[in-house]
Design a protein around this motif. Structure first.
Motif, PDB file in Angstrom:
ATOM      1  N   PHE A  76     -19.931 100.711  19.499  1.00  0.00           N
ATOM      2  CA  PHE A  76     -19.141 100.546  18.278  1.00  0.00           C
ATOM      3  C   PHE A  76     -20.093 100.188  17.145  1.00  0.00           C
ATOM      4  N   PRO A  77     -19.996 100.740  15.972  1.00  0.00           N
ATOM      5  CA  PRO A  77     -18.916 101.526  15.378  1.00  0.00           C
ATOM      6  C   PRO A  77     -19.068 103.041  15.498  1.00  0.00           C
ATOM      7  N   PHE A  78     -19.979 103.498  16.312  1.00  0.00           N
ATOM      8  CA  PHE A  78     -20.175 104.937  16.442  1.00  0.00           C
ATOM      9  C   PHE A  78     -19.117 105.584  17.321  1.00  0.00           C
ATOM     10  N   SER A  79     -18.444 104.793  18.142  1.00  0.00           N
ATOM     11  CA  SER A  79     -17.286 105.238  18.918  1.00  0.00           C
ATOM     12  C   SER A  79     -16.148 104.272  18.634  1.00  0.00           C
ATOM     13  N   PRO A  80     -14.938 104.778  18.560  1.00  0.00           N
ATOM     14  CA  PRO A  80     -13.800 103.918  18.195  1.00  0.00           C
ATOM     15  C   PRO A  80     -13.364 103.030  19.356  1.00  0.00           C
ATOM     16  N   PRO A  81     -12.639 101.955  19.042  1.00  0.00           N
ATOM     17  CA  PRO A  81     -12.093 101.122  20.108  1.00  0.00           C
ATOM     18  C   PRO A  81     -10.932 101.833  20.799  1.00  0.00           C
ATOM     19  N   PHE A  82     -10.659 101.435  22.036  1.00  0.00           N
ATOM     20  CA  PHE A  82      -9.480 101.903  22.759  1.00  0.00           C
ATOM     21  C   PHE A  82      -8.358 100.934  22.417  1.00  0.00           C
ATOM     22  N   MET A  83      -7.203 101.463  22.042  1.00  0.00           N
ATOM     23  CA  MET A  83      -6.090 100.622  21.643  1.00  0.00           C
ATOM     24  C   MET A  83      -4.871 100.925  22.501  1.00  0.00           C
ATOM     25  N   ARG A  84      -4.162  99.856  22.901  1.00  0.00           N
ATOM     26  CA  ARG A  84      -2.899 100.053  23.594  1.00  0.00           C
ATOM     27  C   ARG A  84      -1.906  99.017  23.114  1.00  0.00           C
ATOM     28  N   VAL A  85      -0.638  99.365  23.214  1.00  0.00           N
ATOM     29  CA  VAL A  85       0.454  98.484  22.818  1.00  0.00           C
ATOM     30  C   VAL A  85       0.850  97.670  24.043  1.00  0.00           C
ATOM     31  N   LEU A  86       0.756  96.344  23.943  1.00  0.00           N
ATOM     32  CA  LEU A  86       1.152  95.473  25.046  1.00  0.00           C
ATOM     33  C   LEU A  86       2.643  95.139  24.984  1.00  0.00           C
ATOM     34  N   SER A  87       3.140  94.872  23.785  1.00  0.00           N
ATOM     35  CA  SER A  87       4.572  94.609  23.617  1.00  0.00           C
ATOM     36  C   SER A  87       4.956  94.800  22.160  1.00  0.00           C
ATOM     37  N   PRO A  88       6.173  95.163  21.874  1.00  0.00           N
ATOM     38  CA  PRO A  88       7.224  95.541  22.815  1.00  0.00           C
ATOM     39  C   PRO A  88       6.927  96.919  23.391  1.00  0.00           C
ATOM     40  N   ARG A  89       7.674  97.285  24.389  1.00  0.00           N
ATOM     41  CA  ARG A  89       7.502  98.618  24.968  1.00  0.00           C
ATOM     42  C   ARG A  89       8.048  99.638  23.974  1.00  0.00           C
ATOM     43  N   LEU A  90       7.175 100.507  23.513  1.00  0.00           N
ATOM     44  CA  LEU A  90       7.578 101.547  22.563  1.00  0.00           C
ATOM     45  C   LEU A  90       7.781 102.844  23.319  1.00  0.00           C
ATOM     46  N   GLU A  91       8.822 103.554  22.949  1.00  0.00           N
ATOM     47  CA  GLU A  91       9.088 104.844  23.569  1.00  0.00           C
ATOM     48  C   GLU A  91       9.162 105.897  22.485  1.00  0.00           C
ATOM     49  N   ASN A  92       8.887 107.124  22.890  1.00  0.00           N
ATOM     50  CA  ASN A  92       8.845 108.262  21.964  1.00  0.00           C
ATOM     51  C   ASN A  92       7.574 108.191  21.127  1.00  0.00           C
ATOM     52  N   GLY A  93       7.373 109.141  20.292  1.00  0.00           N
ATOM     53  CA  GLY A  93       6.197 109.143  19.454  1.00  0.00           C
ATOM     54  C   GLY A  93       4.938 109.425  20.263  1.00  0.00           C
ATOM     55  N   TYR A  94       3.849 108.751  19.909  1.00  0.00           N
ATOM     56  CA  TYR A  94       2.557 109.038  20.501  1.00  0.00           C
ATOM     57  C   TYR A  94       2.032 107.923  21.398  1.00  0.00           C
ATOM     58  N   VAL A  95       2.916 107.083  21.913  1.00  0.00           N
ATOM     59  CA  VAL A  95       2.491 106.029  22.831  1.00  0.00           C
ATOM     60  C   VAL A  95       2.577 106.590  24.246  1.00  0.00           C
ATOM     61  N   LEU A  96       1.451 106.542  24.967  1.00  0.00           N
ATOM     62  CA  LEU A  96       1.387 107.080  26.318  1.00  0.00           C
ATOM     63  C   LEU A  96       1.757 106.021  27.347  1.00  0.00           C
ATOM     64  N   HIS A  97       1.890 106.431  28.601  1.00  0.00           N
ATOM     65  CA  HIS A  97       2.179 105.523  29.689  1.00  0.00           C
ATOM     66  C   HIS A  97       1.133 104.411  29.730  1.00  0.00           C
TER      67      HIS A  97
END
Length: 86
Positions: A62-83
């Protein structure tokens, strides 16, 4: 460290950051405010959700490669949030 300091200046407004196990490469981020005209904001109001909790993991190059991001809560459905929140 610079990015963490920059965000700390904004923390009382709409975002706050905590290091996971005191690691500069693993952050939990609370997003307290989103666009009030968005569907996401409406959903947050309806479910009394105070914030969106994100986890960011920064690579060694970093900063030459981006961070990995995930949603911990709330559980979002639809859109571009993966399993698993990615």
């Amino acid at each position: 460290m610079k990015e963490l300091q920059d965000i700390a200046r904004l923390s009382d407004r709409f975002i706050s950051v905590e290091l996971v196990d005191e690691s500069l490469f693993d952050w939990n981020v609370k997003l307290h405010q989103v666009d009030k005209d968005s569907v996401l904001w409406q959903g947050m109001k309806e479910t009394n959700t105070e914030y969106i909790l994100l986890n960011l993991t920064f690579p060694d190059n970093f900063p030459f490669s981006p961070p990995f991001m995930r949603v911990l809560s709330p559980r979002l459905e639809n859109g571009y949030v993966l399993h698993g929140g990615a």
